[in-house]
Design a protein around this motif. Sequence first.
Motif, short mmCIF file in Angstrom:
data_model
loop_
_atom_site.label_atom_id
_atom_site.label_comp_id
_atom_site.label_asym_id
_atom_site.label_seq_id
_atom_site.Cartn_x
_atom_site.Cartn_y
_atom_site.Cartn_z
N TYR A 209 28.32 21.76 -7.04
CA TYR A 209 27.41 22.02 -5.93
C TYR A 209 26.64 23.33 -6.04
O TYR A 209 25.43 23.38 -5.86
N ALA B 104 29.65 10.11 5.84
CA ALA B 104 29.85 11.42 5.22
C ALA B 104 31.05 12.12 5.86
O ALA B 104 31.87 12.73 5.17
N ARG C 260 23.87 7.76 7.72
CA ARG C 260 25.15 7.72 6.99
C ARG C 260 26.00 8.97 7.25
O ARG C 260 26.94 9.26 6.51
N SER D 207 30.20 1.75 -1.46
CA SER D 207 29.20 2.57 -0.78
C SER D 207 29.21 2.38 0.73
O SER D 207 28.63 3.17 1.46
N SER E 81 24.29 16.66 3.41
CA SER E 81 23.88 15.97 2.19
C SER E 81 23.52 14.51 2.44
O SER E 81 22.84 13.88 1.61
N ALA E 82 23.98 13.96 3.55
CA ALA E 82 23.83 12.52 3.80
C ALA E 82 22.60 12.22 4.65
O ALA E 82 22.19 13.03 5.49
N GLU F 192 30.42 7.96 1.29
CA GLU F 192 29.06 8.47 1.12
C GLU F 192 29.01 9.27 -0.19
O GLU F 192 29.58 10.36 -0.30
N ARG F 193 28.34 8.69 -1.19
CA ARG F 193 28.33 9.25 -2.54
C ARG F 193 27.80 10.68 -2.58
O ARG F 193 28.32 11.53 -3.31
N LYS F 194 26.77 11.00 -1.80
CA LYS F 194 26.16 12.32 -1.85
C LYS F 194 27.09 13.41 -1.32
O LYS F 194 26.88 14.59 -1.61
N SER F 195 28.09 13.03 -0.54
CA SER F 195 29.02 14.00 0.02
C SER F 195 30.24 14.24 -0.86
O SER F 195 31.03 15.15 -0.59
#
Length: 393
Positions: free
Chosen positions: A384, A334, A330, A205, A325-326, A209-212
Amino acid sequence: MEKEKLWTKDFISITAINFFLMLTFYLLMVTISVFAAEQFGANESNAGLASSIFVIGALFGRVFGGKLINTIGRKKILLLGIFIMILSSIIYFIPGNLSLLMANRVLHGFGFGVAGTATGTIVAQVIPNSRKGEGIGYFALSMTLATAIGPFIGIYILDHFQFNAIFVFCIICIAVSLVLSILIKVQEIQLTEEQLNEMKGFKLSNFIERKSVPITLVATVTAFCYSGVLSFLTFYAKENHVTEAAGFFFVVYAAAVLITRPFTGRQFDLKGPNFVMYPAIIGLLFALFILSQSDTGLVLLIAGAFLGFGYATYMSSSQAVAISSAPAHRVGLATSTFFILTDIGLGVGPFIQGLFVPFVGYSGLYMILGVCAILCLPLHHFLYGKNAPKGNE
């Protein structure tokens, strides 16, 4: 309601910095293999490696830059990357051998990756949230223009001057970026104690960036498709006797981006990402299927126009989504996540696709890549699209 201002001094400066850095990248990508062959007698394989090994350095640079950009500082990371690129450009003048050239290409790529992560992070900060898609689109346009102009300038210098003139031109471009980087104002993110502790160690992590990742995975597939155009277009054009038209392919590509970008960027913000991203995927698959049937120059150029709308629009839109998204602290991660994965798609594509060419030919390859582009439609939807925001309208 009055629109927030996009074209500020800092936005123009960071976009110009990105353009000049990208210009040196694409200029050297098309000329350094010739330099390796003529200066050091490199065979075709090693000459190609001298060009592509740059990407390995860039990947490490993006990992380094993404992890440390908020702890060291965004402006400092940008300046560090640019200083490394200037040092590398000077090393090109030193008489040496192929090994030194390879090592320097990795160093140059590392500096480029560090600086590129910084520019992508800083631009997200200076663009108003209500104009994120439009702003990222124009920022990405600087890369698109470099894609078209860089190879043209590189080949022109190669035809009319000595190799050292190419390196002098690169130093000038990077020096301009350095001056703009010193003048630009960057608001640094102040991390909390909790955020600083979160960034410590070597956890995944802290590099990704997990959300991206979801939208970036789709962008990686489109980059994989595009790599087949970059790597094999020249060979395909020779096979079909349309080499003259192929020389204008990326000019048409860039023109299509210039024409469509003002519209697509605004619609991204007004009506939501899906409004432009689904048509962009369709544009990409049309481009690849038309390209597979390009037995005349006109058809080839039509494919280039569809590619400019499809691929370039999807990449800039997905970059905007990945950054949005980040969390604010972060955004650097991203940005590096987006470019790490899409660079992998561009890098491994030619190797994998080259295994199929002897069996299916170039026309068959573009048909296969067209099918891959079709698969991006459900992939985008499930990763998405089904949860995408509706826009600001």
